[in-house]
Scaffold this active site. Structure first.
Site, PDB file in Angstrom:
ATOM      1  CG  HIS A  79     133.880 -17.272  67.706  1.00  0.00           C
ATOM      2  ND1 HIS A  79     135.209 -16.940  67.512  1.00  0.00           N
ATOM      3  CD2 HIS A  79     133.790 -18.608  67.495  1.00  0.00           C
ATOM      4  CE1 HIS A  79     135.889 -18.032  67.178  1.00  0.00           C
ATOM      5  NE2 HIS A  79     135.051 -19.059  67.168  1.00  0.00           N
ATOM      6  CD  GLU A 131     135.607 -13.461  67.774  1.00  0.00           C
ATOM      7  OE1 GLU A 131     136.292 -14.376  67.284  1.00  0.00           O
ATOM      8  OE2 GLU A 131     135.034 -13.566  68.876  1.00  0.00           O
ATOM      9  CB  CYS A 176     136.642 -20.260  69.877  1.00  0.00           C
ATOM     10  SG  CYS A 176     136.076 -21.706  68.938  1.00  0.00           S
TER      11      CYS A 176
END
Length: 209
Positions: free
Chosen positions: A170, A172, A86
């Site tokens: 993202h 994660e 990002c």
């Protein structure tokens, strides 16, 4: 050992960097936003640059971003694997002379389309979670796009000559932290539609190889 540099400037929003650290099998977590110099990259098998609510073009952040720009160049020169997520995606391209511009806020699942082969995106499904407002509108020197979204042709990128990859989404961001952003709206998709965490697994496997 993989170094995770957390670039989040707001402590209350600093929950994504620790998730990167948690999902990587052998990593060291360091808060990088602020005046702290990043660790020497040579001691690590790979480096991850996290997301942030900051913007790379904001003057007030340049004091701690400049050392990271040097770190990016050193990783390229020394062939140290690097993954930008990002803000990290924007940061890498900006450091290499690309352009980053403000767009609208997106906090949902989107569908990306892979446009070139990319080791980090191997077997990653098209549905991925995004939390961002800025976009890369021009790639940095030596970078090429590997995926696009309906609103951005430079959604993911890789370097021509170095083990360097960047993703605007993202990997994660999972159900564990999906209640943290106040504006998260999955819309028509669920986390069952996404295997974005595979990006981190692919990166870790490359760093071990």
């Amino acid at each position: 050992m993989i170094l995770v540099l957390d670039n989040e400037v707001q402590p209350d929003y600093r929950f994504l960097g620790p998730e990167i650290d948690r999902l990587l099998p052998d990593s060291e977590y360091v808060v990088a936003a602020g005046d702290k110099e990043p660790p020497e990259p040579d001691a690590y098998d790979g480096i991850v640059l996290s997301g942030s609510t900051a913007s790379v073009y904001e003057i007030e952040h340049q004091s701690w971003l400049e050392p990271q720009y040097d770190l990016i160049e050193r990783c390229i020169d020394k062939q140290i694997p690097l993954l930008g997520i990002c803000f990290g995606h924007q940061q890498v391209n900006y450091a290499l002379g690309g352009q980053v511009e403000e767009d609208c806020r997106r906090s949902r699942f989107i569908e990306m389309e892979q446009t070139n082969s990319d080791e980090i995106l191997t077997d990653v499904e098209p549905i991925v979670p995004v939390l961002h407002s800025d976009l890369v509108t021009e790639l940095g020197s030596g970078m090429e796009a590997t995926a696009k979204a309906s609103y951005n042709e430079f959604f993911c990128s890789t370097h021509h000559d170095a083990p360097l990859w960047t993703v605007q989404f993202h990997p994660e961001f999972t159900t564990r932290v999906s209640d943290r952003p106040s504006d998260w709206n999955p819309d028509e998709y669920t986390f069952a539609d996404s295997n974005a965490t595979l990006v981190l697994e692919n990166f870790a496997n490359y760093c071990k190889s």
